[in-house]
Design an enzyme around this catalytic site. Sequence first.
Site, PDB file in Angstrom:
ATOM      1  N   HIS A  64       0.142  -1.384  -0.124  1.00 42.25           N
ATOM      2  CA  HIS A  64       0.067  -0.011  -0.623  1.00 42.25           C
ATOM      3  C   HIS A  64       0.527   1.138   0.313  1.00 42.25           C
ATOM      4  O   HIS A  64       0.429   2.509  -0.671  1.00 42.25           O
ATOM      5  CB  HIS A  64      -0.661   0.261   1.387  1.00 42.25           C
ATOM      6  N   HIS A  97      -8.643  -7.985  -6.671  1.00 41.57           N
ATOM      7  CA  HIS A  97      -8.815  -8.914  -5.882  1.00 41.57           C
ATOM      8  C   HIS A  97      -8.701  -7.864  -4.796  1.00 41.57           C
ATOM      9  O   HIS A  97      -8.115  -7.845  -3.714  1.00 41.57           O
ATOM     10  CB  HIS A  97      -7.758  -9.453  -5.576  1.00 41.57           C
ATOM     11  N   SER A 139      -6.940  -1.852  -0.795  1.00 39.08           N
ATOM     12  CA  SER A 139      -6.111  -1.060  -2.002  1.00 39.08           C
ATOM     13  C   SER A 139      -7.974  -0.821  -2.474  1.00 39.08           C
ATOM     14  O   SER A 139      -7.713   0.682  -2.570  1.00 39.08           O
ATOM     15  CB  SER A 139      -6.182  -1.858  -3.045  1.00 39.08           C
ATOM     16  N   GLU A 180     -14.784  -9.017  -6.607  1.00 36.89           N
ATOM     17  CA  GLU A 180     -14.292  -9.733  -5.332  1.00 36.89           C
ATOM     18  C   GLU A 180     -14.915 -10.913  -5.889  1.00 36.89           C
ATOM     19  O   GLU A 180     -15.751 -11.236  -5.447  1.00 36.89           O
ATOM     20  CB  GLU A 180     -14.296  -8.998  -3.865  1.00 36.89           C
ATOM     21  N   ASP A 192     -14.270 -13.372 -10.996  1.00 38.35           N
ATOM     22  CA  ASP A 192     -13.561 -13.260 -11.593  1.00 38.35           C
ATOM     23  C   ASP A 192     -13.061 -12.586 -11.913  1.00 38.35           C
ATOM     24  O   ASP A 192     -13.110 -12.055 -13.649  1.00 38.35           O
ATOM     25  CB  ASP A 192     -12.820 -15.216 -12.217  1.00 38.35           C
ATOM     26  N   GLY A 193     -11.604 -11.953 -11.104  1.00 39.33           N
ATOM     27  CA  GLY A 193     -10.374 -10.852 -10.795  1.00 39.33           C
ATOM     28  C   GLY A 193     -10.021 -10.706 -12.338  1.00 39.33           C
ATOM     29  O   GLY A 193      -9.134  -9.582 -13.533  1.00 39.33           O
ATOM     30  N   ASP A 201      -3.492  -8.548  -7.038  1.00 36.78           N
ATOM     31  CA  ASP A 201      -2.787  -9.815  -5.200  1.00 36.78           C
ATOM     32  C   ASP A 201      -3.275 -10.115  -5.124  1.00 36.78           C
ATOM     33  O   ASP A 201      -4.503 -10.351  -4.097  1.00 36.78           O
ATOM     34  CB  ASP A 201      -2.526  -8.306  -4.265  1.00 36.78           C
TER      35      ASP A 201
END
Length: 283
Positions: free
Chosen positions: A19, A42, A100, A118, A143-144, A164
Site C-alpha cells: 500500500h 482481488h 486497496s 471480489e 473472477d478478477g 494481489d
Amino acid sequence: MLAYRHAFHAGNHADVLKHVTWVALLRYMNRKPKPYRVVDTHAGAGGYALHGDYAQKKGEYLQGIARLWDRADAPPLVADYLAQVKAFNPGGRLEQYPGSPALAQQLMRPTDQLRAYERHPTDHRILAAYLADEGRLDVAMADGFEGLKAQLPPSSRRALVMMDPSYEGHGDYGRVVRTLRDALQRFAEATVLLWYPQVQKVESAELPRRLEALAAEAPKGWLHARLTVQRPDAQGYGLAGSGVFVLNPPYTLHDALAVALPWLTDVLGQYDGANYLLEQRAV
C-alpha cells in the site's frame, strides 16, 4: 480461493509494502488532469476492523502498521501512506485498516473510475455496501483475472491495475503471468502493481524472473521491490516478506522507494537479517 479472508492479515508488513507503493502510484496518476481507471482484481472487503476476531487471531498488524503508527520520522513515501491510513481512522486511534479499494476511493478524483472484483460473498457484500453511493465505482462478484480483460483499454487511455491474489494454491502464479501477458497485449501502457508473497515455494522464487521476461512488452519498463522481515518457521513455512512488481512504473518511484525501503527494513525487521531489494529496468 473462496476460503481466503484477508481480514486475518490486514495491516501486516506485506500490506505496508503493497500500500505504500499503491498510494505512490495513485498520487502519480493524479498529476495529470486526464481521468484514469483503477482496476482492482482481488479487492477484498475494502476495510478491516483491527480489533475484530479475524485480525486479533494472529495479530499480524502488530508487526506491520502498528509499528509505523506513531512514528514521526517516516520518509515522504511512507508518511503519505500513513496519512491515508489515519484518514481512514478519524478518531485518531488505529482501529480500522483500509484495503486497496478504500485507498483508491480516498485518492481518486470525481472524474476517475474504480472497477473492483471480489469473489468471496461476504467480502463482496461488505465492499459493495461501502462503495454503494459512488456512481463512478463498480463492484463485481466475479473472477478478477477474467474481469480485467473487459477493462483494458479504458476510453481515457489511462489505467492503473492492482493485482494481489491469495496465492494459497499453486494456480495463481501461472494465472498472474498469463493475465499480465494478456493485459499488456490489450493495453501496453497500463501501470500494473503485482504483489506476491515471499514463501518457500518454487513458484514464488521464480515469479520475478518470469515477470521480467514478459515485461519486455511494457514501454516504460518495470520495477521490482522486495522486503524481507522475518525468518520462516522451523518447518520452512511462514511469510518471510513480500514483493511488488510494477509494470510501467512512474519515473519517480525508484528514487522514492530507495529512501523508503531502508527505513521500512529497520522499522519492520524482526531479525538481524532483515533486508530489501530494489531493481529496475527503465526505458
